[in-house]
Design an enzyme around this catalytic site. Structure first.
Site, short mmCIF file in Angstrom:
data_model
loop_
_atom_site.label_atom_id
_atom_site.label_comp_id
_atom_site.label_asym_id
_atom_site.label_seq_id
_atom_site.Cartn_x
_atom_site.Cartn_y
_atom_site.Cartn_z
CG ASP A 85 20.51 161.84 -8.19
OD1 ASP A 85 21.25 162.66 -8.79
OD2 ASP A 85 20.33 160.67 -8.58
CE LYS A 138 40.87 175.86 -10.68
NZ LYS A 138 41.65 174.71 -10.92
CG HIS A 168 40.80 181.11 -6.46
ND1 HIS A 168 41.21 180.07 -7.27
CD2 HIS A 168 41.83 181.35 -5.62
CE1 HIS A 168 42.42 179.70 -6.91
NE2 HIS A 168 42.83 180.45 -5.92
CE LYS A 172 44.76 183.90 -5.82
NZ LYS A 172 45.44 183.43 -4.61
CG ASP A 225 45.22 172.53 -10.66
OD1 ASP A 225 43.98 172.60 -10.46
OD2 ASP A 225 46.06 172.59 -9.74
CG HIS A 230 44.25 180.05 -11.46
ND1 HIS A 230 42.90 180.22 -11.41
CD2 HIS A 230 44.53 178.99 -10.65
CE1 HIS A 230 42.37 179.30 -10.60
NE2 HIS A 230 43.34 178.54 -10.14
CE LYS A 316 49.21 171.56 -7.01
NZ LYS A 316 48.37 172.51 -6.27
CE LYS A 321 50.28 180.01 -1.68
NZ LYS A 321 49.40 179.39 -2.65
#
Ligand code: BG6
Length: 458
Positions: A85, A138, A168, A172, A225, A230, A316, A321
């Site tokens: 824990d 994050k 992330h 890239k 998010d 980002h 979303k 994409k």
């Protein structure tokens, strides 16, 4: 000489992110011969080392590509498991025993931020942090105040230089490439400024919904998010001045400088959307007002960019994409040379981040029948430069070798929360939009006076 890890400890090894991203990244690093030293996975469940290895194998298989036994066995040979824990001091004593003789561990926290504080405290008390580095995933807080508080907790034990904040997007290749495209090319530098640019559009469109992440996502929403982190970091790279040197400090000084020049966004310049059916997602409140789409307009109040509006949209369940940055250039001053002068479409520079990284210059040309047409001048980075290292692999390698350039500095995080804070404090109403559409039509009013939202380069 540069810091280099002599052990890797992953907290949350059985979690989703570790299984999907971190373990496959470690396998690829092993394949390249870039790993050295033991890997200890920590999590709550009772597992044996052998069971951890079985799970790891499954992760690598699911990430695709053939699994070469000799390479996987080498990775497996480094791995051991520690169950416990994160709030129990005994865990850190056991960890300290496992790390005997290791001076420079990298602790990688693939854990909810509420546990960052207790974990670094446990590591500190067990005297494990003197020469360690700690990577955290994050979200770095959920608003400005909590981001500052989270950092305060980390800084009770660690120096800023010891903390690696993983975003992330900074792993890239095309995001890193922005620096080269801009500063290694005078052709780009000439165009990349307010005298030439009419507006900037940044789009992050995803076709998937929130899927099985309803419980997490409903508390977060699109702005937190992907925009606060980002996309504002991408904007910092798009708009920053050339760094004076190659160090992490040189880079982040310039990124922070441009973020500081961005005023907090006005609530009137923010449109929120929610896709139809979102409220039926498991884990989502039936009356949720969380946004799954966010569009905003902001400005950069400095010498280079004053007066150039920046439009950011993300969502979303959009039609494609695609993540891209688009600089829309000013129209030519005069078209008198044309027999039938008509407005032409302004030139555009597109840097596509996903799915197929590349760059496009969109020009005007004379087509048959005396009509102008747009023609693309494209380059796909992977075709010219070879395949890029995937983000998690790149970031893990950087973390293990003490390269802190691709990790977000705290002042950048604070600035980006400051920019969006009014939108979090006074969220405007959320507008529904159909799955597979470009979000609520209300977002069109944001771009009034500029070229409308452009269909991405797909
Ligand atoms: C993550 C978000 O940070 O980025 C996700 O939490 C999002 O909601 C993801 O889907 C997108 O990353 P990528 O690399 O697929 O563009």
């Amino acid at each position: 000489s540069r810091w280099e890890a002599d052990a890797l400890v992953i907290f949350g090894i059985t979690g989703d992110l570790a299984q999907r991203m971190t373990i496959p990244a470690l396998y690829r690093l092993e394949r390249r011969g870039l790993l050295d030293g033991p890997i200890i996975g920590v999590a709550g469940s009772e597992l044996t080392d052998a069971e951890l290895v079985v799970r790891a194998r499954k992760s690598v298989e699911e990430a695709g590509g053939p699994v070469i036994d000799a390479i996987f066995d080498r990775l497996a040979g480094r791995m051991s498991y520690l169950s416990g824990d994160a709030t129990d001091p005994a865990l850190y004593e056991r960890l300290a025993r496992m790390l005997t003789g290791r001076r420079r561990p990298l602790f990688y926290l693939s854990m909810p931020p509420s546990l960052f504080g207790p974990i670094v405290e446990g590591l500190g008390t067990a005297r494990l942090t003197a020469q360690a580095r700690v990577a955290v995933e994050k979200p770095f807080g959920h608003d400005l105040a909590s981001a500052i508080e989270l950092d305060r907790q980390l800084r009770q034990v660690l120096e800023e230089e010891q903390i690696l904040r993983v975003d992330h997007f900074l792993g890239k290749e095309p995001v890193i490439e922005l620096e080269y495209l801009r500063f290694a090319n005078t052709a780009m530098a000439e165009l990349w400024q307010r005298g030439r640019v009419e507006s900037i559009q940044i789009t992050m469109a995803e076709t998937l919904g929130v899927g099985s992440r309803g419980t997490f996502y409903d508390k977060v929403g699109c702005l937190r998010d992907v925009v606060q982190n980002h996309l504002l970091l991408v904007l910092a790279l798009v708009a920053m001045e050339p760094p004076v040197g190659p160090s992490a400090k040189d880079l982040w000084d310039k990124r922070v400088e441009v973020l500081r020049a961005i005023p907090a966004v006005e609530v009137g310049n923010y449109v929120r959307g929610q896709y139809a059916g979102y409220r039926q997602t498991p884990g989502v409140a039936p009356d949720s007002t969380t946004e799954t789409y966010a569009a905003l307009k902001l400005e950069i109040n400095n010498w280079k960019w004053a007066g150039v509006p920046v439009y950011i949209r993300a969502g979303k369940h959009l039609p494609v994409k695609d993540t891209e940055v688009r600089l829309i250039l000013k129209e030519p001053p005069r078209l008198g040379f044309m027999p039938d002068p008509r407005r032409v479409e302004p030139n555009q520079i597109v840097v596509r981040i996903d799915p197929l990284a590349g760059m496009r210059l969109q020009l005007c040309a004379l087509g048959e029948s005396d009509e102008w047409r747009t023609v693309p001048l494209d380059t796909i980075f992977a075709r010219e430069l070879g395949p890029a290292m995937p983000p998690y692999e790149r970031l893990m390698l950087a973390a293990l070798t003490g390269d802190s350039r691709p990790f977000a500095r705290q002042d950048a995080i604070v600035e980006s929360w400051r920019i969006v804070q009014p939108l979090l404090s006074y969220p405007p109403p959320v507008h529904p939009y159909p799955v597979g559409s470009w979000g609520p039509t209300e977002a069109d009013r944001l771009v009034a006076g500029s070229l409308p939202w452009q269909a991405p380069w797909v």
